[in-house]
Design an enzyme around this catalytic site. Structure first.
Site, PDB file in Angstrom:
ATOM      1  N   LYS A  36       0.850  -1.199   0.000  1.00  0.00           N
ATOM      2  CA  LYS A  36       0.000   0.000   0.000  1.00  0.00           C
ATOM      3  C   LYS A  36       0.889   1.255   0.000  1.00  0.00           C
ATOM      4  O   LYS A  36       2.084   1.169   0.288  1.00  0.00           O
ATOM      5  CB  LYS A  36      -0.910  -0.022   1.233  1.00  0.00           C
ATOM      6  N   TYR A 291      15.646  31.011   5.228  1.00  0.00           N
ATOM      7  CA  TYR A 291      14.535  31.834   5.703  1.00  0.00           C
ATOM      8  C   TYR A 291      14.665  32.178   7.188  1.00  0.00           C
ATOM      9  O   TYR A 291      14.989  31.318   8.005  1.00  0.00           O
ATOM     10  CB  TYR A 291      13.209  31.097   5.503  1.00  0.00           C
TER      11      TYR A 291
HETATM   12  C1  LIG Z   1      -0.089  -1.512   6.906  1.00  0.00           C
HETATM   13  C2  LIG Z   1      -0.671  -2.732   7.453  1.00  0.00           C
HETATM   14  C3  LIG Z   1       0.129  -3.839   7.812  1.00  0.00           C
HETATM   15  C4  LIG Z   1       1.644  -3.795   7.788  1.00  0.00           C
HETATM   16  O1  LIG Z   1       2.161  -3.189   8.943  1.00  0.00           O
HETATM   17  P1  LIG Z   1       3.739  -3.040   9.197  1.00  0.00           P
HETATM   18  O2  LIG Z   1       3.814  -2.579  10.592  1.00  0.00           O
HETATM   19  O3  LIG Z   1       4.236  -2.035   8.213  1.00  0.00           O
HETATM   20  O4  LIG Z   1       4.333  -4.385   8.989  1.00  0.00           O
HETATM   21  C5  LIG Z   1      -0.507  -4.998   8.195  1.00  0.00           C
HETATM   22  N1  LIG Z   1      -1.865  -5.076   8.245  1.00  0.00           N
HETATM   23  C6  LIG Z   1      -2.646  -4.026   7.953  1.00  0.00           C
HETATM   24  C7  LIG Z   1      -4.133  -4.161   8.049  1.00  0.00           C
HETATM   25  C8  LIG Z   1      -2.094  -2.827   7.562  1.00  0.00           C
HETATM   26  O5  LIG Z   1      -2.883  -1.789   7.268  1.00  0.00           O
END
Ligand SMILES: *Cc1c(COP(=O)(O)O)cnc(C)c1O
Length: 401
Positions: A36, A291
């Site tokens: 994702k 800045y």
């Molecule tokens: C993002 C996510 C993961 C992965 O988590 P990590 O801590 O990056 O390993 C697992 N399950 C769900 C439902 C997630 O949204």
């Protein structure tokens, strides 16, 4: 190819190594590689096929939009992954979900309606769903008490098939196991209810128990509990590592056990973020930098201008905090990070390395030195997940050759 030299290099062999390492740790469990958020900023296009080639049978994304991008990225592969849509279907997603055979997590009636409508529109006999249980995170999922009614609702949609049961652990990185134990107890209770429902109604038995992020996978005590729970319920365990795939071990709140440390130590960073020196100057003691003059030279100093700014995702919180690498040496950020540029104090760096075009490492290693996502996170008061996903789309991602 853009000529501005700010880019991210992705080491796909490191990604494959991490996936195989995690698969060995996971034993018989199946892994869903979490891709994702553009593969945590590492490029879905590059990482999704690499994860599948390294053995991932499942990819997990947040939305149907991302799932469609994953399909595109994997279109040339012989083995097609199953794709899990973690945030459920949004209105309008049903037809694409059915057509491509995506598996959605579901916990609301409107999601079931959307998927059933989509299956009909796409002319598909069935769509597979993973019912998500809210075991304590209060984010998404059905409360265990509402599960029997939800299963009845699901049964009223003959085109939807219960393929898996899912939950998310919100404190798997805490050594105090109280929260995780409570979640596991609620999960066990929910699985019991599902088994009862399946046998009393003669509906098909689900196949998967989908739980656990990187922290749960790395921690043998949690991983083994999940494996036992899956076995007791005749389910196959699906573990969902994200951050560890990209070479970063989640930070546990106390020093991790020897087995966690052993695996974590073998993870390899996948991402290297570089830019180049575009200009150099000497300034006199007292001169302002950037800045609002948040930095003033305390002596005669040499500065390097570099092509990166907060519009590329370099946190503005790094203004006068933290450092990049030039010629394998530390070069502190001087003054405010601008939108498109930043300035490094390179006074201490040997003059022969200080030429326009010299490589600057923002994140990753150079020579014997490295700057990690954990370093950025500490400097900016955030977590490695946000450091990676903040690297903006303006920054070109290229596979390391
Ligand atoms: C993002 C996510 C993961 C992965 O988590 P990590 O801590 O990056 O390993 C697992 N399950 C769900 C439902 C997630 O949204």
């Amino acid at each position: 190819m853009p000529t501005r030299p700010c880019r991210v290099e992705i080491d796909l062999s490191a990604l494959a190594h991490n996936l195989r390492l995690l698969q060995r740790a996971a034993g018989d469990a199946t892994l869903a590689a979490i891709v994702k958020g553009n593969a945590y900023g590492h490029s879905l296009e590059l990482c999704a096929p690499a994860a599948v080639n390294a053995g991932a049978q499942w990819l997990a994304v947040t939305s149907t939009d991302e799932a469609l991008s994953a399909v595109c990225a994997c279109s040339l592969l012989q083995d097609q992954p199953r794709i899990l849509v973690l945030s459920g279907p949004f209105p309008g997603d049903g037809e694409a979900v059915a057509k491509h055979g995506f598996t959605c997590s579901v916990w609301q009636r409107d999601q079931l309606e959307e998927l059933a409508r989509g299956a009909l529109a796409a002319g598909c006999a069935s769509a597979l769903v993973h019912v998500e249980i809210d075991t304590g995170m209060s984010r998404q999922g059905i409360a265990p008490g509402d599960l029997p009614a939800f299963l009845e609702t699901l049964r009223a949609f003959p085109s939807l098939r219960l393929d898996g049961v899912m939950t998310h652990l919100y404190a798997a990185d805490e050594t105090d196991r109280a929260a995780t134990e409570m979640q596991l107890a609620r999960l066990a209770e929910s699985l019991h209810a599902i088994c009862g429902f399946v046998s009393s109604t003669g509906t098909a038995q689900p196949k998967w128990l989908s739980v656990g992020n990187s922290a749960a996978l790395l921690d043998a005590s949690v991983r083994e509990r999940l494996a036992a729970m899956a076995a007791e319920n005749k389910l196959r365990l699906l573990l969902r590592p994200g951050i560890a795939l990209y070479g970063v071990a989640p930070e546990f709140d106390t020093s991790p056990s020897a087995s966690i440390a052993a695996i974590s130590g073998q993870l390899r960073p996948v991402l290297r973020w570089t830019t180049r020196i575009t200009g150099l100057r000497w300034i006199e003691s007292g001169a302002a930098v950037g800045y609002n003059a948040s930095f003033r030279a305390t002596h005669s100093m040499r500065l390097a201008l570099i092509a990166v700014g907060y519009a590329d995702g370099l946190a503005r919180r790094l203004s006068n905090v933290g450092h990049a690498l030039v010629a394998g040496q530390i070069a502190p950020y001087a003054g405010r990070i601008s939108m498109d540029q930043a300035v490094l104090d390179v006074t201490e760096i040997p003059a022969e390395s200080l030429v326009p075009g010299e490589e600057v490492v923002l994140l990753g290693s150079q020579g014997q030195s490295s700057v990690t996502a954990q370093d950025h996170a500490r400097w900016a008061g955030t977590i490695p997940w946000e450091v990676f996903t903040s690297i903006s789309s303006r920054v070109l991602r290229i596979a390391k050759s």
